[in-house]
Design an enzyme around this catalytic site. Structure first.
Site, PDB file in Angstrom:
ATOM      1  N   THR A 117       0.809  -1.219   0.000  1.00 44.60           N
ATOM      2  CA  THR A 117       0.000   0.000   0.000  1.00 44.60           C
ATOM      3  C   THR A 117       0.840   1.267   0.000  1.00 44.60           C
ATOM      4  O   THR A 117       1.964   1.276   0.542  1.00 44.60           O
ATOM      5  CB  THR A 117      -0.896   0.016   1.259  1.00 44.60           C
ATOM      6  OG1 THR A 117      -1.531   1.293   1.361  1.00 44.60           O
ATOM      7  CG2 THR A 117      -0.097  -0.195   2.530  1.00 44.60           C
ATOM      8  N   TYR A 141      -1.850   0.363  10.021  1.00 50.14           N
ATOM      9  CA  TYR A 141      -2.105  -0.329   8.755  1.00 50.14           C
ATOM     10  C   TYR A 141      -0.858  -0.275   7.863  1.00 50.14           C
ATOM     11  O   TYR A 141      -0.368  -1.312   7.390  1.00 50.14           O
ATOM     12  CB  TYR A 141      -3.307   0.325   8.046  1.00 50.14           C
ATOM     13  CG  TYR A 141      -3.489  -0.124   6.623  1.00 50.14           C
ATOM     14  CD1 TYR A 141      -3.840  -1.436   6.338  1.00 50.14           C
ATOM     15  CD2 TYR A 141      -3.306   0.761   5.555  1.00 50.14           C
ATOM     16  CE1 TYR A 141      -3.994  -1.856   5.028  1.00 50.14           C
ATOM     17  CE2 TYR A 141      -3.459   0.344   4.253  1.00 50.14           C
ATOM     18  CZ  TYR A 141      -3.801  -0.965   3.987  1.00 50.14           C
ATOM     19  OH  TYR A 141      -3.946  -1.387   2.690  1.00 50.14           O
TER      20      TYR A 141
HETATM   21  C1  UD1 Z   1      -6.412   4.073   2.697  1.00 48.23           C
HETATM   22  C2  UD1 Z   1      -5.074   3.446   2.421  1.00 48.23           C
HETATM   23  C3  UD1 Z   1      -5.198   2.447   1.342  1.00 48.23           C
HETATM   24  C4  UD1 Z   1      -6.296   1.465   1.676  1.00 48.23           C
HETATM   25  C5  UD1 Z   1      -7.589   2.198   1.866  1.00 48.23           C
HETATM   26  C6  UD1 Z   1      -8.671   1.205   2.252  1.00 48.23           C
HETATM   27  C7  UD1 Z   1      -3.495   5.222   2.993  1.00 48.23           C
HETATM   28  C8  UD1 Z   1      -2.570   6.229   2.476  1.00 48.23           C
HETATM   29  N1  UD1 Z   1      -4.130   4.471   2.068  1.00 48.23           N
HETATM   30  O1  UD1 Z   1      -6.711   4.927   1.650  1.00 48.23           O
HETATM   31  O2  UD1 Z   1      -3.991   1.750   1.200  1.00 48.23           O
HETATM   32  O3  UD1 Z   1      -6.458   0.541   0.653  1.00 48.23           O
HETATM   33  O4  UD1 Z   1      -7.419   3.139   2.918  1.00 48.23           O
HETATM   34  O5  UD1 Z   1      -9.412   1.530   3.332  1.00 48.23           O
HETATM   35  O6  UD1 Z   1      -3.644   5.086   4.176  1.00 48.23           O
HETATM   36  N2  UD1 Z   1     -12.753  10.565   2.590  1.00 48.23           N
HETATM   37  C9  UD1 Z   1     -13.790  11.427   2.875  1.00 48.23           C
HETATM   38  N3  UD1 Z   1     -15.008  10.887   3.203  1.00 48.23           N
HETATM   39  C10 UD1 Z   1     -15.254   9.541   3.260  1.00 48.23           C
HETATM   40  C11 UD1 Z   1     -14.186   8.665   2.949  1.00 48.23           C
HETATM   41  C12 UD1 Z   1     -12.952   9.202   2.626  1.00 48.23           C
HETATM   42  O7  UD1 Z   1     -13.625  12.643   2.867  1.00 48.23           O
HETATM   43  O8  UD1 Z   1     -16.379   9.111   3.579  1.00 48.23           O
HETATM   44  C13 UD1 Z   1     -11.449  11.114   2.182  1.00 48.23           C
HETATM   45  C14 UD1 Z   1     -10.276  10.676   3.046  1.00 48.23           C
HETATM   46  O9  UD1 Z   1     -10.058  11.563   4.115  1.00 48.23           O
HETATM   47  C15 UD1 Z   1      -9.148  10.701   1.997  1.00 48.23           C
HETATM   48  C16 UD1 Z   1      -9.821  10.299   0.705  1.00 48.23           C
HETATM   49  O10 UD1 Z   1     -11.201  10.604   0.892  1.00 48.23           O
HETATM   50  O11 UD1 Z   1      -8.636  11.995   1.839  1.00 48.23           O
HETATM   51  C17 UD1 Z   1      -9.699   8.829   0.363  1.00 48.23           C
HETATM   52  O12 UD1 Z   1     -10.089   8.049   1.492  1.00 48.23           O
HETATM   53  P1  UD1 Z   1     -10.315   6.461   1.387  1.00 48.23           P
HETATM   54  O13 UD1 Z   1     -11.081   6.131   0.173  1.00 48.23           O
HETATM   55  O14 UD1 Z   1     -10.847   6.004   2.708  1.00 48.23           O
HETATM   56  O15 UD1 Z   1      -8.858   5.878   1.181  1.00 48.23           O
HETATM   57  P2  UD1 Z   1      -7.480   6.248   1.907  1.00 48.23           P
HETATM   58  O16 UD1 Z   1      -7.703   6.446   3.358  1.00 48.23           O
HETATM   59  O17 UD1 Z   1      -6.780   7.299   1.139  1.00 48.23           O
END
Ligand code: UD1
Length: 325
Positions: A117, A141
């Site tokens: 990841t 993680y």
């Molecule tokens: C993380 C992991 C990734 C993992 C994934 C699965 C890191 C860098 N990456 O990705 O390896 O496969 O989780 O869970 O840690 N967001 C919102 N609202 C939401 C959901 C997300 O604003 O409801 C934002 C988050 O703050 C982030 C972006 O969207 O900025 C992407 O989030 P998400 O899709 O959860 O993935 P990551 O946390 O980036």
């Protein structure tokens, strides 16, 4: 020759299984169904319910099915959950992977593709992350996955054992043929949550943080279509079978999109405004992560086919409409 896919009932593992059977490979899926969904596994694969840490089961499967390669997805993947339950993450990801690697070494299964990841990089200084960027994970993680990379490195030096670790950026979208998609219960991924909000299955999409040092204040990520990611795994498997010993590749497109840009894409695909709620930052989230995937393109000749956020969101939305989790 048969490929063992661990976590093959999960989001990426189920796409992997289709990718393998589509090209005529024999596949055994090992999954404990803790978050995976049985019905997402291709009927052409053999399914075995169990844990990767169960060495007597895994070693028996390796012998009985003439396994020559393992593609290892099984594990826990939710960053905030890893902050709350670190020991569970080290058990499910690091300790279980150690047992699986040992089973491979003991049974002479020398080809191993590992689902790593971008979380191993933590909060990188560079706007584009290469494989050389310092690895300073900021959550359990990311650390649990980095420790597994270290075990792979050391095992490959000491034994007749070869591996490719693929560091995924943000995987999204669904099988273009509609056979599988993101179905994990209580999924936290942005695009999945946005599609659920668009369908009225959750009241609104929460924006986690609007004060990041990014152009519009929301988190920036490199969203890669799951089918392009699967293509990278198939190339990695081919390279291992052809003699590659130890490689690590970033998997992403090299372009960052903010949470607000994803919301716009979802609104464009669905034709409706998306209900959103602005809130605080989520624990363990870096502001920006974008892949430099030049090495993957150069070394394995990886050519993405779905590098378009509208295609990614459309496929995720189509799946979400069909699969009501
Ligand atoms: C993380 C992991 C990734 C993992 C994934 C699965 C890191 C860098 N990456 O990705 O390896 O496969 O989780 O869970 O840690 N967001 C919102 N609202 C939401 C959901 C997300 O604003 O409801 C934002 C988050 O703050 C982030 C972006 O969207 O900025 C992407 O989030 P998400 O899709 O959860 O993935 P990551 O946390 O980036």
């Amino acid at each position: 020759m048969t490929v063992l896919v661990t976590g093959g009932a999960g989001y990426i593992g189920s796409h992997m299984t289709y990718g393998l059977v589509d090209r005529g490979e024999k596949v055994v899926v090992l999954d404990n169904l803790s978050t995976g969904v049985r019905s997402l596994i291709s009927e052409q694969a053999t399914f075995v319910a169990g844990d990767v840490s169960d060495q007597s089961l895994v070693r028996r499967l390796m012998r009985e099915h003439d396994i020559d390669a393992v593609i290892h997805f099984a594990g826990s993947i939710v960053v905030p959950e890893s902050v709350e339950q670190p020991l569970r993450y080290y058990a499910n990801n690091t300790v279980a992977s150690r047992a699986l690697i040992e089973s491979c070494v003991e049974e002479g299964v020398r080809n191993f593709v590992f689902s790593s990841t971008a979380a191993v990089y933590g909060i990188p200084d560079a706007s584009m992350v290469t494989e050389q960027t310092p690895k300073e994970p900021i959550n359990p993680y990311g650390r649990s996955k980095l420790m597994t990379e270290w075990m792979l490195q050391d095992a490959a030096k000491a034994h007749d054992f070869h591996y490719v670790a693929l560091r995924y950026f943000n995987v999204a979208g669904a099988d273009p043929k509609g056979r599988t998609g993101q179905s994990t219960p209580r999924a936290t991924h942005l695009i999945k949550r946005a599609c659920q909000a668009a369908l009225g299955r959750v009241p609104a999409l929460d924006i986690f943080g609007t004060d990041y040092p990014t152009p519009d204040g929301t988190g920036v990520r490199d969203y890669i279509h799951v089918s392009d990611l699967i293509a990278a795994h198939l190339l990695a498997l081919d390279a291992l079978r052809a003699g590659t010993k130890a490689e690590i590749f970033n998997c992403g497109y090299g372009r960052g999109l903010s949470v607000r840009e994803i919301i716009k894409a979802v609104e464009k695909v669905t034709g409706h405004p998306l209900p959103v709620r602005e809130g605080a930052r989520r624990a363990g989230d870096p502001p920006m992560l974008v892949a430099d995937s030049a090495k993957l393109k150069r070394t394995l000749c990886w050519t993405p086919k779905y590098d378009d956020i509208n295609i990614i969101v459309s496929s995720a939305y189509a799946w979400e409409k069909r699969f009501n989790s």
